[in-house]
Design a protein around this motif. Structure first.
Motif, PDB file in Angstrom:
ATOM      1  N   HIS A 368       0.847  -1.197   0.000  1.00  0.00           N
ATOM      2  CA  HIS A 368       0.000   0.000   0.000  1.00  0.00           C
ATOM      3  C   HIS A 368       0.880   1.244   0.000  1.00  0.00           C
ATOM      4  O   HIS A 368       1.988   1.244   0.584  1.00  0.00           O
ATOM      5  N   HIS A 369       0.384   2.276  -0.627  1.00  0.00           N
ATOM      6  CA  HIS A 369       0.964   3.614  -0.504  1.00  0.00           C
ATOM      7  C   HIS A 369       0.049   4.408   0.414  1.00  0.00           C
ATOM      8  O   HIS A 369      -1.149   4.564   0.129  1.00  0.00           O
ATOM      9  N   LEU A 370       0.600   4.915   1.498  1.00  0.00           N
ATOM     10  CA  LEU A 370      -0.201   5.620   2.498  1.00  0.00           C
ATOM     11  C   LEU A 370       0.219   7.081   2.592  1.00  0.00           C
ATOM     12  O   LEU A 370       1.402   7.417   2.443  1.00  0.00           O
ATOM     13  N   LYS A 371      -0.768   7.923   2.865  1.00  0.00           N
ATOM     14  CA  LYS A 371      -0.522   9.338   3.132  1.00  0.00           C
ATOM     15  C   LYS A 371      -0.950   9.603   4.577  1.00  0.00           C
ATOM     16  O   LYS A 371      -2.130   9.643   4.899  1.00  0.00           O
ATOM     17  N   ILE A 372       0.046   9.744   5.448  1.00  0.00           N
ATOM     18  CA  ILE A 372      -0.198   9.886   6.885  1.00  0.00           C
ATOM     19  C   ILE A 372      -0.112  11.364   7.264  1.00  0.00           C
ATOM     20  O   ILE A 372       0.946  11.994   7.100  1.00  0.00           O
ATOM     21  N   PRO A 373      -1.189  11.976   7.775  1.00  0.00           N
ATOM     22  CA  PRO A 373      -1.130  13.378   8.197  1.00  0.00           C
ATOM     23  C   PRO A 373      -0.256  13.545   9.437  1.00  0.00           C
ATOM     24  O   PRO A 373      -0.002  12.572  10.161  1.00  0.00           O
ATOM     25  N   PRO A 374       0.209  14.760   9.706  1.00  0.00           N
ATOM     26  CA  PRO A 374       1.104  14.990  10.854  1.00  0.00           C
ATOM     27  C   PRO A 374       0.515  14.559  12.193  1.00  0.00           C
ATOM     28  O   PRO A 374       1.255  14.197  13.112  1.00  0.00           O
ATOM     29  N   ASN A 375      -0.831  14.617  12.320  1.00  0.00           N
ATOM     30  CA  ASN A 375      -1.437  14.281  13.616  1.00  0.00           C
ATOM     31  C   ASN A 375      -1.640  12.770  13.804  1.00  0.00           C
ATOM     32  O   ASN A 375      -2.262  12.338  14.769  1.00  0.00           O
ATOM     33  N   ARG A 413      -5.581  -6.717  10.673  1.00  0.00           N
ATOM     34  CA  ARG A 413      -5.654  -6.410  12.103  1.00  0.00           C
ATOM     35  C   ARG A 413      -5.625  -4.905  12.338  1.00  0.00           C
ATOM     36  O   ARG A 413      -6.355  -4.367  13.185  1.00  0.00           O
ATOM     37  N   LEU A 414      -4.763  -4.200  11.570  1.00  0.00           N
ATOM     38  CA  LEU A 414      -4.699  -2.737  11.697  1.00  0.00           C
ATOM     39  C   LEU A 414      -6.019  -2.093  11.282  1.00  0.00           C
ATOM     40  O   LEU A 414      -6.504  -1.159  11.936  1.00  0.00           O
ATOM     41  N   VAL A 415      -6.592  -2.588  10.183  1.00  0.00           N
ATOM     42  CA  VAL A 415      -7.840  -2.001   9.679  1.00  0.00           C
ATOM     43  C   VAL A 415      -8.968  -2.175  10.685  1.00  0.00           C
ATOM     44  O   VAL A 415      -9.838  -1.304  10.826  1.00  0.00           O
ATOM     45  N   LYS A 416      -8.962  -3.301  11.426  1.00  0.00           N
ATOM     46  CA  LYS A 416     -10.007  -3.536  12.423  1.00  0.00           C
ATOM     47  C   LYS A 416     -10.019  -2.461  13.505  1.00  0.00           C
ATOM     48  O   LYS A 416     -11.061  -2.179  14.095  1.00  0.00           O
ATOM     49  N   GLN A 417      -8.865  -1.846  13.771  1.00  0.00           N
ATOM     50  CA  GLN A 417      -8.783  -0.840  14.823  1.00  0.00           C
ATOM     51  C   GLN A 417      -9.649   0.373  14.484  1.00  0.00           C
ATOM     52  O   GLN A 417     -10.358   0.896  15.347  1.00  0.00           O
ATOM     53  N   ILE A 422      -8.113   4.500   8.718  1.00  0.00           N
ATOM     54  CA  ILE A 422      -6.939   3.887   8.111  1.00  0.00           C
ATOM     55  C   ILE A 422      -7.112   3.749   6.597  1.00  0.00           C
ATOM     56  O   ILE A 422      -6.185   4.019   5.822  1.00  0.00           O
ATOM     57  N   GLU A 423      -8.304   3.342   6.146  1.00  0.00           N
ATOM     58  CA  GLU A 423      -8.524   3.252   4.711  1.00  0.00           C
ATOM     59  C   GLU A 423      -8.451   4.608   4.039  1.00  0.00           C
ATOM     60  O   GLU A 423      -8.181   4.731   2.841  1.00  0.00           O
ATOM     61  N   GLY A 424      -8.697   5.674   4.837  1.00  0.00           N
ATOM     62  CA  GLY A 424      -8.580   7.028   4.292  1.00  0.00           C
ATOM     63  C   GLY A 424      -7.134   7.445   4.036  1.00  0.00           C
ATOM     64  O   GLY A 424      -6.883   8.416   3.330  1.00  0.00           O
ATOM     65  N   PHE A 425      -6.179   6.682   4.630  1.00  0.00           N
ATOM     66  CA  PHE A 425      -4.766   6.981   4.414  1.00  0.00           C
ATOM     67  C   PHE A 425      -4.274   6.425   3.075  1.00  0.00           C
ATOM     68  O   PHE A 425      -3.200   6.808   2.592  1.00  0.00           O
TER      69      PHE A 425
END
Length: 428
Positions: A368-375, A413-417, A422-425
């Motif tokens: 996956h390519h993720l875009k993680i915001p600073p927060n 497991r991460l997505v379940k949290q 997370i899918e928005g990343f």
């Protein structure tokens, strides 16, 4: 209550060769057991018989030879490389006027010396109690009834009966405490199963190098020594395997020929880690001339503890003791790793072991390519803990662009949290 050895005790060793393969023991291994127990062997008496003698196990002539050796060397104990009946022990002790200990009791004593954890000590004590309960008559036949006098005459209770009752009560108490420990272990296993973390268990003949390999892989400091049963208490550590993720590695007690059934029964809870593992790393001292026999013995014990069907990867250890052997991976007709040749002590071939583990445990991998915001730094930190980040870039707004590669089960497991966040990343 138990026969205890002091370091440096002087012993006469007795070894008898039998034509029956099931009754035959290995003298060299017995000498290693004696050395591991901290006992000094003064002399080794050997002989041949077709079947054990009913009264002395070794025959009357050999029994007299043992008695003469005890007087000559002033020995403290006679050690037999065989399992003796209580009556045989008693008869030889009476003739030689010296303490007699058989192979089973010797192994139990070594286990008692090696036990470090509360659970390990309980398991060894339970095995000892089971073994010694058949031998109580040796120490108490001289005692009379405890009760007597006016108003107290009658059958009463002999000292022997009292000790048997106390042993039964102690065994019940130990079993209850071990059941509590087992429930705690089951909770840990359930938690690992929920997190979908595979368990890999190290098994093998004693002194094959399991703990040395364990320390090399995990950077742990488990006690490792060139002696039998250096490891008794199981140790669990978390490792990372490429394209698999987190894996639990378990170091377990080594096996031996004719491992006492009392020990196998007592250590059932500990050996559950082996029975429920996803893969067994069967460590073999490839430089040992008896490696084929050792492999067979380990297979027998695995079958006895109901772990015979668990997939295995054979680890041919100690190649540094052989000439012209290079580290390598042997594969089956389907290309799947079945053997890894390495040296744990020299650190040779360890990367091949991880390669084989990745292939044997390999599951569906997601990218996956993720875009993680600073927060969302906490989520980024969790990805780093999973060791799944292949590339990391930052844009002018401070967003973190990550390329991750990890097992599908870890990602799920991460997505379940928090599925929505997370899918928005995920970047298209």
């Amino acid at each position: 209550m138990f026969d205890r050895y002091q370091a440096g005790e002087q012993a006469i060793l007795v070894h008898i060769d039998f034509p029956d393969e099931n009754a035959r023991e290995d003298l060299q291994e017995f000498e290693m057991l004696v050395s591991s127990a901290g006992i000094n062997a003064l002399n080794v008496l050997t002989g041949k018989r077709n079947t054990p003698h009913t009264k002395f196990f070794v025959g009357s002539g050999k029994a007299q030879e043992i008695a003469e050796a005890v007087n000559l060397y002033q020995a403290d104990v006679i050690l037999f490389n065989h399992s003796l009946s209580p009556s045989q022990e008693k008869n030889i002790e009476a003739l030689c006027q010296c303490r007699v200990v058989d192979r089973t009791t010797l192994i139990l004593d070594i286990f008692a010396q090696r036990a470090r954890t509360h659970e390990g000590k309980l398991q060894v004590e339970l095995a000892q109690l089971r073994h010694v309960s058949t031998r109580l008559i040796r120490g108490w036949t001289h005692l009379e009834r405890q009760k007597g006098g006016i108003g107290l005459r009658g059958p009463g209770e002999t000292q022997l009966e009292t000790d048997r009752r106390l042993i039964r009560e102690r065994m019940v108490n130990i079993r209850k405490r071990l059941e509590k420990v087992e429930r705690q272990r089951q909770q840990g296993r359930r938690a690992r199963n929920r997190a979908e973390i595979p368990t890999v268990s190290l098994v093998g003949y004693t002194n094959a190098g399991k703990s040395t390999l364990f320390n090399m892989i995990t950077n742990a400091e488990v006690y490792a020594a060139d002696q039998l049963f250096a490891t008794l208490d199981p140790t669990l550590r978390k490792i990372h395997v490429e394209e698999v993720g987190r894996v639990i590695l378990a170091d377990t007690v080594g096996f031996i020929r004719h491992l006492p059934h009392d020990l196998v029964a007592a250590f059932k809870a500990t050996l559950t880690e082996t029975r429920e593992a996803e893969l067994l790393l069967h460590v073999v001292d490839i430089s040992d001339e008896r490696r084929s026999e050792n492999i067979e013995q380990v297979e027998e014990v695995l079958t006895e503890i109901e772990a015979g069907e668990v997939p295995q990867l054979l680890i041919c250890n100690k190649i540094d003791n052989l000439d012209d052997i290079e580290p390598r991976i042997d594969r089956d007709e389907n290309g799947m790793p079945i053997r890894v040749w390495l040296s744990a002590r020299a650190g040779i071939g360890i990367e091949l072991l991880f390669e084989a583990l990745a292939e044997r445990l390999g599951r569906q991998i997601v990218n996956h390519h993720l875009k993680i915001p600073p927060n969302a730094g906490k989520f980024r930190g969790e990805l780093y803990q999973l060791n799944c980040i292949a590339d990391e870039q930052y844009d002018e707004q401070g967003n973190c662009h990550l390329q991750i590669k990890l097992p599908a089960k870890e990602w799920n497991r991460l997505v379940k949290q928090d599925k929505t966040v997370i899918e928005g990343f995920i970047e298209n």
